[in-house]
Write a protein that holds these residues in place. Structure first.
Motif, PDB file in Angstrom:
ATOM      1  N   LYS A   2      -9.602  13.237 -27.307  1.00 55.59           N
ATOM      2  CA  LYS A   2     -10.072  12.044 -26.814  1.00 55.59           C
ATOM      3  C   LYS A   2     -10.085  11.028 -28.000  1.00 55.59           C
ATOM      4  O   LYS A   2     -10.171  11.102 -29.088  1.00 55.59           O
ATOM      5  CB  LYS A   2     -11.727  12.343 -26.437  1.00 55.59           C
ATOM      6  CG  LYS A   2     -11.893  12.984 -25.290  1.00 55.59           C
ATOM      7  CD  LYS A   2     -13.063  13.087 -24.810  1.00 55.59           C
ATOM      8  CE  LYS A   2     -13.484  13.946 -23.633  1.00 55.59           C
ATOM      9  NZ  LYS A   2     -14.488  14.782 -23.654  1.00 55.59           N
ATOM     10  N   TYR A   3      -9.727   9.838 -27.471  1.00 50.12           N
ATOM     11  CA  TYR A   3      -9.723   8.822 -28.412  1.00 50.12           C
ATOM     12  C   TYR A   3     -10.608   7.710 -27.852  1.00 50.12           C
ATOM     13  O   TYR A   3     -10.392   7.227 -26.634  1.00 50.12           O
ATOM     14  CB  TYR A   3      -8.031   8.076 -28.367  1.00 50.12           C
ATOM     15  CG  TYR A   3      -7.222   9.175 -29.385  1.00 50.12           C
ATOM     16  CD1 TYR A   3      -7.019   9.016 -30.723  1.00 50.12           C
ATOM     17  CD2 TYR A   3      -6.589  10.299 -28.662  1.00 50.12           C
ATOM     18  CE1 TYR A   3      -6.282  10.021 -31.374  1.00 50.12           C
ATOM     19  CE2 TYR A   3      -5.812  11.101 -29.420  1.00 50.12           C
ATOM     20  CZ  TYR A   3      -5.721  11.010 -30.696  1.00 50.12           C
ATOM     21  OH  TYR A   3      -4.953  11.856 -31.343  1.00 50.12           O
ATOM     22  N   VAL A  83     -12.317   5.186 -23.420  1.00 52.61           N
ATOM     23  CA  VAL A  83     -12.213   6.523 -23.906  1.00 52.61           C
ATOM     24  C   VAL A  83     -11.173   7.139 -23.152  1.00 52.61           C
ATOM     25  O   VAL A  83     -11.222   7.152 -21.708  1.00 52.61           O
ATOM     26  CB  VAL A  83     -13.711   7.361 -23.723  1.00 52.61           C
ATOM     27  CG1 VAL A  83     -13.412   8.881 -24.363  1.00 52.61           C
ATOM     28  CG2 VAL A  83     -14.663   6.710 -24.446  1.00 52.61           C
ATOM     29  N   VAL A  84      -9.979   7.471 -23.803  1.00 57.03           N
ATOM     30  CA  VAL A  84      -8.734   8.073 -23.158  1.00 57.03           C
ATOM     31  C   VAL A  84      -8.671   9.530 -23.975  1.00 57.03           C
ATOM     32  O   VAL A  84      -8.941   9.954 -24.791  1.00 57.03           O
ATOM     33  CB  VAL A  84      -7.769   6.968 -23.318  1.00 57.03           C
ATOM     34  CG1 VAL A  84      -8.078   5.789 -22.827  1.00 57.03           C
ATOM     35  CG2 VAL A  84      -7.370   7.094 -24.693  1.00 57.03           C
ATOM     36  N   GLU A  85      -7.971  10.297 -22.711  1.00 61.02           N
ATOM     37  CA  GLU A  85      -7.517  11.743 -23.179  1.00 61.02           C
ATOM     38  C   GLU A  85      -6.127  11.278 -23.463  1.00 61.02           C
ATOM     39  O   GLU A  85      -5.180  11.015 -22.531  1.00 61.02           O
ATOM     40  CB  GLU A  85      -7.755  12.556 -22.074  1.00 61.02           C
ATOM     41  CG  GLU A  85      -7.500  13.977 -22.290  1.00 61.02           C
ATOM     42  CD  GLU A  85      -8.354  14.585 -23.031  1.00 61.02           C
ATOM     43  OE1 GLU A  85      -8.107  15.407 -24.017  1.00 61.02           O
ATOM     44  OE2 GLU A  85      -9.708  14.442 -23.130  1.00 61.02           O
ATOM     45  N   ALA A  86      -5.799  11.899 -24.544  1.00 65.79           N
ATOM     46  CA  ALA A  86      -4.176  11.812 -25.058  1.00 65.79           C
ATOM     47  C   ALA A  86      -3.890  12.906 -25.892  1.00 65.79           C
ATOM     48  O   ALA A  86      -4.516  13.604 -26.306  1.00 65.79           O
ATOM     49  CB  ALA A  86      -4.011  10.387 -25.732  1.00 65.79           C
ATOM     50  N   GLU A  91       0.374   8.742 -28.154  1.00 66.39           N
ATOM     51  CA  GLU A  91       0.048   8.700 -26.962  1.00 66.39           C
ATOM     52  C   GLU A  91      -1.026   7.488 -26.632  1.00 66.39           C
ATOM     53  O   GLU A  91      -1.098   6.776 -25.900  1.00 66.39           O
ATOM     54  CB  GLU A  91       0.005   9.776 -26.213  1.00 66.39           C
ATOM     55  CG  GLU A  91      -0.081   9.658 -24.643  1.00 66.39           C
ATOM     56  CD  GLU A  91      -0.427  10.691 -23.657  1.00 66.39           C
ATOM     57  OE1 GLU A  91       0.244  10.772 -22.818  1.00 66.39           O
ATOM     58  OE2 GLU A  91      -0.984  11.819 -24.251  1.00 66.39           O
ATOM     59  N   ALA A  92      -2.011   7.757 -27.741  1.00 69.29           N
ATOM     60  CA  ALA A  92      -3.178   6.957 -27.419  1.00 69.29           C
ATOM     61  C   ALA A  92      -2.887   5.455 -27.808  1.00 69.29           C
ATOM     62  O   ALA A  92      -3.395   4.504 -27.389  1.00 69.29           O
ATOM     63  CB  ALA A  92      -4.236   7.430 -28.534  1.00 69.29           C
ATOM     64  N   VAL A  93      -2.053   5.317 -28.760  1.00 66.42           N
ATOM     65  CA  VAL A  93      -1.562   4.044 -29.279  1.00 66.42           C
ATOM     66  C   VAL A  93      -0.958   3.198 -27.975  1.00 66.42           C
ATOM     67  O   VAL A  93      -1.012   1.842 -27.674  1.00 66.42           O
ATOM     68  CB  VAL A  93      -0.807   4.028 -30.530  1.00 66.42           C
ATOM     69  CG1 VAL A  93      -0.104   2.601 -30.845  1.00 66.42           C
ATOM     70  CG2 VAL A  93      -1.734   4.364 -31.487  1.00 66.42           C
ATOM     71  N   ARG A  94       0.117   4.043 -27.349  1.00 65.49           N
ATOM     72  CA  ARG A  94       0.841   3.683 -26.297  1.00 65.49           C
ATOM     73  C   ARG A  94      -0.434   3.141 -24.932  1.00 65.49           C
ATOM     74  O   ARG A  94       0.139   2.159 -24.494  1.00 65.49           O
ATOM     75  CB  ARG A  94       1.886   4.665 -25.666  1.00 65.49           C
ATOM     76  CG  ARG A  94       2.878   4.691 -26.555  1.00 65.49           C
ATOM     77  CD  ARG A  94       4.201   5.539 -25.897  1.00 65.49           C
ATOM     78  NE  ARG A  94       3.692   6.889 -25.482  1.00 65.49           N
ATOM     79  CZ  ARG A  94       3.861   7.937 -26.326  1.00 65.49           C
ATOM     80  NH1 ARG A  94       4.271   7.442 -27.716  1.00 65.49           N
ATOM     81  NH2 ARG A  94       3.543   9.152 -26.143  1.00 65.49           N
ATOM     82  N   GLU A 108      -8.829  -0.995 -31.666  1.00 66.49           N
ATOM     83  CA  GLU A 108      -8.910  -0.166 -32.680  1.00 66.49           C
ATOM     84  C   GLU A 108      -8.953   1.311 -32.203  1.00 66.49           C
ATOM     85  O   GLU A 108      -9.940   1.487 -31.010  1.00 66.49           O
ATOM     86  CB  GLU A 108     -10.297  -0.242 -33.385  1.00 66.49           C
ATOM     87  CG  GLU A 108     -10.618   0.585 -34.540  1.00 66.49           C
ATOM     88  CD  GLU A 108     -11.881   0.442 -35.129  1.00 66.49           C
ATOM     89  OE1 GLU A 108     -12.398   1.467 -35.779  1.00 66.49           O
ATOM     90  OE2 GLU A 108     -12.439  -0.543 -35.146  1.00 66.49           O
ATOM     91  N   VAL A 109      -8.265   2.155 -32.445  1.00 67.14           N
ATOM     92  CA  VAL A 109      -8.052   3.388 -31.692  1.00 67.14           C
ATOM     93  C   VAL A 109      -8.556   4.427 -32.580  1.00 67.14           C
ATOM     94  O   VAL A 109      -8.037   4.568 -33.953  1.00 67.14           O
ATOM     95  CB  VAL A 109      -6.494   3.716 -31.320  1.00 67.14           C
ATOM     96  CG1 VAL A 109      -6.515   5.270 -30.751  1.00 67.14           C
ATOM     97  CG2 VAL A 109      -6.225   2.634 -30.573  1.00 67.14           C
ATOM     98  N   ARG A 110      -9.715   5.166 -32.300  1.00 65.85           N
ATOM     99  CA  ARG A 110     -10.196   6.240 -33.211  1.00 65.85           C
ATOM    100  C   ARG A 110     -10.270   7.713 -32.445  1.00 65.85           C
ATOM    101  O   ARG A 110     -10.777   7.519 -31.307  1.00 65.85           O
ATOM    102  CB  ARG A 110     -11.509   6.075 -33.552  1.00 65.85           C
ATOM    103  CG  ARG A 110     -11.880   4.918 -34.518  1.00 65.85           C
ATOM    104  CD  ARG A 110     -13.009   4.944 -35.199  1.00 65.85           C
ATOM    105  NE  ARG A 110     -13.365   3.890 -36.004  1.00 65.85           N
ATOM    106  CZ  ARG A 110     -14.635   3.516 -36.247  1.00 65.85           C
ATOM    107  NH1 ARG A 110     -15.524   4.414 -36.504  1.00 65.85           N
ATOM    108  NH2 ARG A 110     -15.035   2.537 -37.003  1.00 65.85           N
ATOM    109  N   PRO A 111      -9.992   8.774 -33.315  1.00 62.40           N
ATOM    110  CA  PRO A 111     -10.231  10.075 -32.324  1.00 62.40           C
ATOM    111  C   PRO A 111     -11.539  10.212 -32.346  1.00 62.40           C
ATOM    112  O   PRO A 111     -12.387   9.974 -33.250  1.00 62.40           O
ATOM    113  CB  PRO A 111      -9.554  10.862 -33.372  1.00 62.40           C
ATOM    114  CG  PRO A 111      -8.862  10.240 -34.620  1.00 62.40           C
ATOM    115  CD  PRO A 111      -9.194   8.713 -34.315  1.00 62.40           C
TER     116      PRO A 111
END
Length: 120
Positions: A2-3, A83-86, A91-94, A108-111
């Protein structure tokens, strides 16, 4: 994995936007969310009320302090999140790049820490 994708924009840009432009922007935001969801990546997403509705809580030396507004004075404010699953950060950045605010503000992307996977 998750990110968390934190969406930052300048609120004054929203205030100055004509109604038809704001409607088109909102439709684009909704479409991006639907695309992320259709791809099976969406865990959760929410928009936030304007920063004027924020309250900041601090405890210093045992004393509670509650103040109106955000913690820091900045040009860009947190406006929402996904909140995304990547598979990985790439992939989270895409996925984050699909969010329209990436063009006008920042994402801002954070695990997200999975405590179930942490050693005992």
């Amino acid at each position: 994995m998750k990110y968390l994708c934190l969406i930052y924009d300048q609120e004054r840009d929203w205030d100055a936007m004509p109604a038809d432009e704001a409607d088109a922007w909102m439709a684009e935001c909704m479409a991006a969310g639907q695309e992320i969801e259709a791809g099976g990546h969406l865990v959760a997403s929410e928009a936030l009320h304007p920063v004027a509705a924020a309250t900041t809580v601090r405890i210093r030396n045992g004393t509670l302090s509650v103040t109106d507004g955000p913690f820091a004075e900045t040009k860009e404010h947190l406006g929402g999140f996904y909140v995304v699953e990547a598979r990985d950060l790439d992939e989270a950045v895409r996925l984050a790049a699909k969010i329209p605010s990436a063009r006008t503000g920042s994402i801002e992307v954070r695990p997200v820490v999975d405590f179930a996977e942490q050693p005992a």
